[in-house]
Design an enzyme around this catalytic site. Structure first.
Site, short mmCIF file in Angstrom:
data_model
loop_
_atom_site.label_atom_id
_atom_site.label_comp_id
_atom_site.label_asym_id
_atom_site.label_seq_id
_atom_site.Cartn_x
_atom_site.Cartn_y
_atom_site.Cartn_z
N PRO A 42 -36.19 -37.01 18.24
CA PRO A 42 -35.38 -37.98 17.48
C PRO A 42 -34.17 -38.44 18.28
CG PRO A 42 -35.13 -35.76 16.57
CD PRO A 42 -36.21 -35.69 17.60
N ARG A 90 -36.32 -28.90 11.97
CA ARG A 90 -35.61 -28.75 13.24
C ARG A 90 -34.40 -27.85 13.05
NH1 ARG A 90 -32.42 -33.19 17.11
NH2 ARG A 90 -33.54 -32.66 19.01
N GLY A 133 -36.21 -36.18 24.89
CA GLY A 133 -35.35 -37.15 24.24
C GLY A 133 -35.06 -38.35 25.11
N TYR A 165 -25.32 -30.75 10.60
CA TYR A 165 -25.43 -31.60 9.42
C TYR A 165 -25.60 -30.74 8.16
CZ TYR A 165 -25.61 -35.26 12.91
OH TYR A 165 -25.29 -36.09 13.96
N HIS A 214 -34.25 -32.28 8.89
CA HIS A 214 -33.18 -32.06 9.89
C HIS A 214 -32.31 -30.90 9.41
CE1 HIS A 214 -30.51 -32.66 13.10
NE2 HIS A 214 -30.38 -33.97 13.08
N GLY A 215 -32.54 -29.74 10.03
CA GLY A 215 -31.74 -28.56 9.69
C GLY A 215 -30.82 -28.15 10.82
N ALA A 216 -30.52 -29.10 11.72
CA ALA A 216 -29.83 -28.76 12.97
C ALA A 216 -28.51 -29.53 13.11
CB ALA A 216 -30.74 -29.08 14.15
N THR A 258 -30.93 -41.15 17.83
CA THR A 258 -30.15 -42.12 17.07
C THR A 258 -29.74 -43.28 17.98
OG1 THR A 258 -29.34 -40.51 15.48
CG2 THR A 258 -27.97 -42.46 15.83
N GLN A 284 -37.70 -38.07 10.69
CA GLN A 284 -36.74 -36.99 10.56
C GLN A 284 -35.82 -37.30 9.38
OE1 GLN A 284 -33.21 -36.17 13.13
NE2 GLN A 284 -34.35 -34.32 13.69
#
Length: 370
Positions: free
Chosen positions: A23, A231, A325, A184, A179-181, A25, A97
């Site tokens: 992912p 993640r 990435g 956030y 998104h667990g990283a 941004t 994500q």
């Protein structure tokens, strides 16, 4: 031949090779709606075994940066359907994500100018968000002070994740990555140095992991565990994330995840986008703990992998797939370049965030550059 270029399966998702687009941004979806520029960008990169989209907000409240896409309006979902159709037409697979930024936001991005929400009311002192000015130019500014979620509000946030997952699958995605990283919202609950709650979501590791497991439970029941992934980033400092005992915390996380038949677990090694050895952490032990607990999901590793490192990781069984990435930004045909050991083009740092086609969909493939 290395296994890196061989097909495999991540849960219910069959992929053509083990090279994943991580992912990224890019701030090119005004009003949180994917557009034709985004369609072209993702379609160009469909030779990746799997594309993971840029982080995508599950609700307006989950937004933390200007011009990032969402999953909460008909216009956004219609835009994403064009993206998924284009990727599939080019033979690719794509998951979204799902993102709630928590306190890494600004009041100007929130519904009715409200405070961002978090596990805590303390501001992330060393964190920035991206805003767009009245003249269309963008820039980074300090995040706003959050408010701590009331215990009674948390089931509603979990429901937001469930609804967003259903909307994503209906928009044609092959799966979802929670998104667990990176500091956030989910990470804000996990981290002992952020989470100062005194209810059942704070204090012990068991309590701090509760929100993560409730989200995974709701999403996997809604769309199927084999289309659900997550993640994590055990030691990244992004969003002022830190914990007094990350090895213990994330061992508990992966042991709890082992009971789900997830598609994959996406592990960022070291500092996201930075040093791999940022803090001591035994990633092999984490993987072993997951397998010992009966976990069978694909194991995805990420952060500054070279071709040689990726080949070694997959061939040795250290990883099932490897995510790249920034190399995917400037090399839409990265899979071919890695396979042929061709030179990689360098990305333009000045065009990473915001703007238009320049530095986004105009990087040439090997054939175009020849």
């Amino acid at each position: 031949m290395t296994k890196l270029f061989e097909p495999t399966k991540l849960g219910d998702i069959s992929i053509a090779n083990r090279i994943v687009m991580a992912p990224l941004t890019r701030n090119r979806s005004p009003n949180a709606v994917p557009n034709d520029l985004n369609v072209k960008y993702y379609a160009q990169r469909a030779t990746a075994g799997l594309i993971i989209t840029e982080a995508t907000a599950i609700t307006h409240q989950g937004q933390g940066y200007a011009n990032v896409p969402g999953l909460y309006s008909k216009e956004a979902l219609d835009g994403w359907k064009k993206v998924t159709d284009a990727v599939h037409a080019n033979g690719g697979k794509i998951v979204v994500q799902m993102w709630h930024v928590g306190r890494i936001s600004h009041t100007t991005l929130q519904p009715n100018g409200g405070k961002p929400v978090s596990s805590t009311s303390r501001r992330a002192e060393n964190s920035k968000t991206y805003l767009v000015n009245g003249d269309g130019t963008g820039g980074f500014t300090d995040v706003s002070e959050p408010r701590a979620l009331e215990t009674s509000e948390i089931p509603g946030i979990i429901e937001d994740y469930r609804k967003a997952a259903r909307a994503a699958i209906d928009a044609g995605f092959d799966g979802v990555e929670i998104h667990g990283a990176n500091g956030y919202l989910i990470d804000q609950f996990l981290r002992g140095d952020i989470n100062d709650r005194t209810d059942q979501y704070g204090g012990s590791i068991e309590n701090r992991t509760r929100f993560l497991f409730e989200v995974v439970d709701a999403v996997s029941k809604e769309v199927g565990a084999g289309r659900t992934a997550i993640r994590i980033s055990p030691v990244t400092p992004s969003g002022d994330a830190s914990d007094p005992a990350p090895q213990q915390l994330f061992t508990r996380v992966v042991e709890g995840l082992a009971k789900y038949g997830l598609a994959y677990i996406h592990v960022v090694e070291g500092q996201t986008g930075g040093k791999r050895d940022f803090l001591p952490f035994d990633y092999d032990a984490l993987h072993a703990a997951y397998k010992a607990a009966g976990g069978k999901a694909g194991w995805m590793l990420n952060n500054a992998y070279t071709r040689e490192m990726a080949i070694e990781a997959v061939d040795s069984g250290k990883a099932d797939v490897v995510a790249f990435g920034k190399p995917f930004i400037s090399n839409p045909d990265l899979v071919r370049r890695l396979k042929e050991n061709a030179p990689l083009a360098q990305w333009d740092q000045t065009t990473l965030y915001g703007g238009g086609a320049k530095g986004y969909d105009d990087y040439p493939t090997l054939d175009q550059a020849a």
